[in-house]
Design a protein around this motif. Structure first.
Motif, short mmCIF file in Angstrom:
data_model
loop_
_atom_site.label_atom_id
_atom_site.label_comp_id
_atom_site.label_asym_id
_atom_site.label_seq_id
_atom_site.Cartn_x
_atom_site.Cartn_y
_atom_site.Cartn_z
N ASN A 76 0.83 -1.20 0.00
CA ASN A 76 0.00 0.00 0.00
C ASN A 76 0.87 1.26 0.00
N HIS A 95 1.98 1.83 -3.46
CA HIS A 95 0.93 2.39 -4.31
C HIS A 95 0.83 3.90 -4.15
N ASN A 121 -7.23 2.62 -4.14
CA ASN A 121 -6.47 1.41 -3.88
C ASN A 121 -5.70 1.50 -2.56
#
Length: 104
Positions: A39, A42, A75
């Motif tokens: 994460n 991202h 996301n």
């Protein structure tokens, strides 16, 4: 095709192969910490979308940059939510005050 395109394509293919090898070697007990780290990676996609927006010179590129930033942000937020829920499964349930009074 230009030399820059070949270089970028080679980097992309190598990153796919390395990513596949790394992900396939991770045991299932480490998937939650790995997801949390992914994460954070991202977040780089969000920054990349901002860079594309800064370089944009057409409304199509502005729309693509917005969509890229939006989906990357969704996301990241969704990944942290799932990670938080997964880690919450390892917490012990809290005792209620009424059960503590009955035990006295």
């Amino acid at each position: 095709m230009s030399q820059e395109l070949y270089t970028n394509l080679a980097i992309f293919v190598m990153s796919l192969l390395v990513g596949f090898e790394v992900m396939s070697k991770i045991p299932s007990t480490l998937q939650t910490p790995m997801m949390s780290g992914a994460n954070a990676i991202h977040g780089v996609v969000v920054v990349g979308a901002f860079v594309i927006a800064a370089e944009a010179n057409s409304w199509i590129f502005y729309i693509l940059a917005f969509l890229g930033a939006f989906f990357a942000a969704v996301n990241v937020a969704g990944g942290y939510t799932v990670t938080d829920r997964m880690l919450g499964m390892f917490n012990r349930p809290k005792k209620s005050a009424s059960k503590e009074d009955e035990n006295k």
